[in-house]
Design an enzyme around this catalytic site. Structure first.
Site, PDB file in Angstrom:
ATOM      1  N   MET A 166      16.415-133.925 -82.573  1.00 55.46           N
ATOM      2  CA  MET A 166      16.454-134.585 -81.271  1.00 55.46           C
ATOM      3  C   MET A 166      15.066-135.063 -80.841  1.00 55.46           C
ATOM      4  SD  MET A 166      19.343-132.374 -79.175  1.00 55.46           S
ATOM      5  CE  MET A 166      19.274-133.421 -77.706  1.00 55.46           C
ATOM      6  N   LYS A 167      14.175-135.214 -81.808  1.00 63.40           N
ATOM      7  CA  LYS A 167      12.833-135.715 -81.517  1.00 63.40           C
ATOM      8  C   LYS A 167      12.811-137.245 -81.566  1.00 63.40           C
ATOM      9  CE  LYS A 167      10.134-131.635 -82.756  1.00 63.40           C
ATOM     10  NZ  LYS A 167      11.031-130.646 -83.341  1.00 63.40           N
ATOM     11  N   HIS A 198      14.791-130.619 -77.326  1.00 64.66           N
ATOM     12  CA  HIS A 198      13.469-130.417 -77.933  1.00 64.66           C
ATOM     13  C   HIS A 198      13.197-131.554 -78.904  1.00 64.66           C
ATOM     14  CE1 HIS A 198      10.056-128.248 -79.629  1.00 64.66           C
ATOM     15  NE2 HIS A 198      10.539-128.486 -80.834  1.00 64.66           N
ATOM     16  N   ASN A 205       5.271-131.614 -75.890  1.00 61.04           N
ATOM     17  CA  ASN A 205       5.101-130.500 -76.822  1.00 61.04           C
ATOM     18  C   ASN A 205       3.694-130.527 -77.408  1.00 61.04           C
ATOM     19  OD1 ASN A 205       6.242-128.295 -78.372  1.00 61.04           O
ATOM     20  ND2 ASN A 205       6.318-129.655 -80.146  1.00 61.04           N
ATOM     21  N   GLU A 206       2.957-129.424 -77.252  1.00 64.55           N
ATOM     22  CA  GLU A 206       1.679-129.198 -77.933  1.00 64.55           C
ATOM     23  C   GLU A 206       0.615-130.246 -77.591  1.00 64.55           C
ATOM     24  OE1 GLU A 206       2.653-128.870 -82.077  1.00 64.55           O
ATOM     25  OE2 GLU A 206       4.043-127.214 -81.762  1.00 64.55           O
ATOM     26  N   GLU A 241      10.356-120.438 -79.610  1.00 66.01           N
ATOM     27  CA  GLU A 241      10.404-120.615 -81.067  1.00 66.01           C
ATOM     28  C   GLU A 241      10.022-119.309 -81.765  1.00 66.01           C
ATOM     29  OE1 GLU A 241       8.267-124.109 -82.363  1.00 66.01           O
ATOM     30  OE2 GLU A 241       8.746-125.207 -80.526  1.00 66.01           O
ATOM     31  N   TRP A 295      13.705-119.046 -83.923  1.00 60.38           N
ATOM     32  CA  TRP A 295      13.469-120.324 -84.581  1.00 60.38           C
ATOM     33  C   TRP A 295      14.060-120.342 -85.998  1.00 60.38           C
ATOM     34  CZ3 TRP A 295      12.952-124.315 -81.852  1.00 60.38           C
ATOM     35  CH2 TRP A 295      12.544-125.534 -82.401  1.00 60.38           C
TER      36      TRP A 295
END
Length: 463
Positions: free
Chosen positions: A178-179, A212, A260-261, A372, A419
Site C-alpha cells: 500500500m506504498k 502504511h 515514514n522515517e 513493526e 512485523w
C-alpha cells in the site's frame, strides 16, 4: 610491689588475647563468592561452579526458575556444599534456571554472589499457550488492536495464513503493497487492485486496516523521481496523491502512517530525501495537513494520522528530533499518534529506554502504535540454530514489551503490530539493508506455522 607487677602482667595478657581475637575476627570476615559459568549442561541438569573464599567452611547454593529467586527449587534452597561445585540434577529440559551461592563459616554467612543463568538442553515438553492473542487482549479492561504485517498473497480463504489472521489478529498493515510506488503509476493514475484486496479482506473479516504508508523516501515511484516540473508542481503531485488515496479509502482504512522515517539516523537532522529537497523543511506538516483535509472533505472525521519511525529508544538525538516534529504537528492539530517500529533485539533496547521513549508520547497526548515489532536473536550471527537460551530470552523480551505497552493509559493505546507471521519469511534473516549476515528467528510463529515461546511471552505480558 610484686602484686602490682603481677596484676599488670595479667592485664597485659588479657589485652593481647583480646587484640588477637579481634584481629582474627577481622581476618575471617567472609568475602562474597564469585559464581562461574556452568559446566556439563544437559537435559536434566548442570554443574554449578564458583570460586574459593578464604576461611569459608562451606557454601550455600540456591537454584531458581526466576531471576529474582522468588521461586527456589526445594532441593536447592541454601543447599550446603563443601566443594567448589555441585552437580544439580532433577531439572526439566529446555528450561531457564538461575543459581547463586554464599560462603559460610560456623558463625558467618557472606552476601550473595552474582547470578548465573543457564538453560538446560532438550525440550521442556510443556506446550506453548494456545490462547488466541486478540481473545486475551479483548478481555482486558483497556484492550487494543493486535496487528500483523501482511502480503495480499497470504489472504486466500482457508490457508494457514488466513486462519491465523482471523483467529489471532484484530488489525492488519500491508508490509509493502500500500506504498506510493505500488499504487501510483503516473500522475493521477492509480493501480488499486492489490491494495483494494487488502482493505476488503480487513473490512470483510472485521479486522482493522492500518494504512502504511502515504509518504516514504524508499517507495517513490519512478515517474515522481523523474518529475521535471517546478518544486511547487512536485508538491502539488504529492498533495494530489495523498488526497486521492485518503479519499479512495475513506471510512475503510481507519488510520494512516502519513510520513515514514523522515529523521536521519545521525545528528538529529531531517533525512535528506527527495521530499525534503523539493518541498522544504515543512513538508511533513504539509503532508499531514493534506491528509487531514482530504479525510474531512470525504466525511471521514475519525481517521487517525500517525508519524512512524525507528530506533528512537536508543538514539536520543534522533528521538529528540522526532518529538520536535511531533510537537509541531500537535500544535497544528494534524496528528493523532506516533508509530514506534521496534525492530529490536533480545538485548536492546532496555526496558527503561523503551518506557522513556513511549512516555514522551504519552505526555504529548498521542496514541501509540508499536508498529513493526520483531525481536532478533542472532544479530551477531553467533548461533547457527535457534537455541533454548535465545528462545527463552526472546520470550522474555516479547513479554517485557507487551507488559510495557499494556501498562499505558487507555487513551494512549492504539495497536501493537508484529512485523510478519513466520520466521522464515521475515525481512531480517540475511538482510543486506539491516547488515544482518545470517539466519534469525524474530517472530511469533516458526516456518511450520507453529506458535513459539515468543507467542506465549506475548500472552504473559498481558497478565
Amino acid at each position: 610491689m610484686k602484686s602490682k607487677f603481677l596484676l599488670m602482667l595479667i592485664s597485659l595478657v588479657f589485652f593481647l588475647n583480646a587484640c588477637s581475637k579481634d584481629d582474627n575476627d577481622a581476618a575471617e570476615i567472609l568475602e562474597t563468592p564469585v559464581a562461574n559459568a556452568p559446566k556439563d549442561v544437559n537435559d536434566n541438569g548442570f554443574k554449578a561452579k564458583w570460586n574459593y573464599v578464604s576461611h569459608s567452611k562451606s557454601y550455600l547454593l540456591d537454584v531458581s526458575t526466576s531471576e529474582d529467586f522468588t521461586t527456589i527449587l526445594p532441593n536447592y534452597n541454601s543447599k550446603e556444599v563443601t566443594d567448589l561445585n555441585e552437580v544439580v540434577t532433577g531439572l526439566t529440559g529446555g528450561t531457564q534456571y538461575y543459581y547463586r551461592v554464599r560462603a559460610k563459616t560456623e558463625a558467618q554467612i557472606s552476601d550473595y554472589s552474582n547470578v548465573i543463568s543457564v538453560v538446560t538442553t532438550g525440550s521442556n515438553g510443556i506446550p506453548e499457550d494456545p490462547t488466541f492473542l486478540k481473545v486475551k487482549v479483548n478481555k482486558l479492561a483497556n484492550p487494543f488492536f493486535v496487528g500483523m504485517a501482511i502480503k495480499v498473497s497470504q489472504l486466500t480463504n482457508g490457508t494457514p495464513y488466513d486462519v491465523i489472521l482471523r483467529n489471532e489478529f484484530s488489525s492488519i498493515s500491508a508490509e509493502y503493497e500500500m506504498k506510493m510506488d505500488q499504487i501510483s503509476t503516473a500522475s493521477g493514475v492509480y493501480n488499486w487492485t492489490v491494495a483494494d484486496k487488502i482493505v476488503a479482506y480487513g473490512n470483510t473479516n472485521n479486522i482493522n486496516v492500518h494504512g502504511h504508508a502515504l509518504v516514504w523516501h524508499n517507495a517513490v515511484p519512478q515517474w515522481l523521481k523523474d518529475f521535471s516540473g517546478t518544486d511547487a508542481e512536485f508538491a502539488a503531485e504529492v498533495k494530489k496523491y495523498i488526497t486521492d488515496v485518503v479519499t479512495h479509502y475513506a471510512g475503510k482504512v481507519k488510520s494512516w502512517d502519513v510520513v515514514n522515517e523522515a529523521v536521519d539516523d545521525n545528528g538529529g537532522a531531517m533525512r535528506n530525501t527527495i521530499f525534503l529537497q523539493r518541498m522544504g523543511p515543512n513538508y511533513v506538516k504539509d503532508c499531514f495537513q493534506w491528509a487531514r483535509n482530504a479525510a474531512i472533505a470525504a466525511g471521514d472525521t475519525s481517521l487517525l494520522l500517525f508519524y512512524n519511525d525507528y530506533a528512537t529508544s536508543t538514539n536520543i538525538v534522533k528521538q529528540d528530533k522526532v518529538f520536535a516534529i511531533l510537537e509541531d504537528l500537535k500544535t497544528a492539530k494534524v496528528i493523532d499518534g506516533v508509530g514506534f517500529q521496534m525492530h529490536n533485539t533480545y538485548l536492546s533496547p532496555t526496558k527503561a529506554q523503551i518506557e522513556t521513549d513511549l512516555n514522551r508520547a504519552v505526555a504529548k497526548g498521542l496514541k501509540i502504535h508499536v508498529s513493526e515489532l520483531d525481536i532478533q536473536v542472532n544479530q551477531f550471527n553467533d548461533i547457527s540454530s535457534f537455541t533454548n537460551e535465545r528462545r527463552l530470552a526472546q520470550k522474555a523480551k516479547y513479554k517485557e514489551i507487551v507488559k510495557i505497552y499494556n501498562a499505558l493509559p487507555a487513551a494512549n493505546k492504539y495497536a501493537l503490530t508484529i512485523w510478519g507471521m513466520k520466521d522464515n519469511e521475515s525481512w531480517i534473516p540475511y538482510s543486506t539493508e539491516l547488515n544482518h549476515p545470517g539466519n534469525d528467528w524474530p517472530l511469533l510463529y516458526d516456518s511450520n506455522f507453529a506458535v513459539k515461546s515468543s507467542h506465549t511471552g506475548f500472552l504473559e505480558g498481558l497478565d
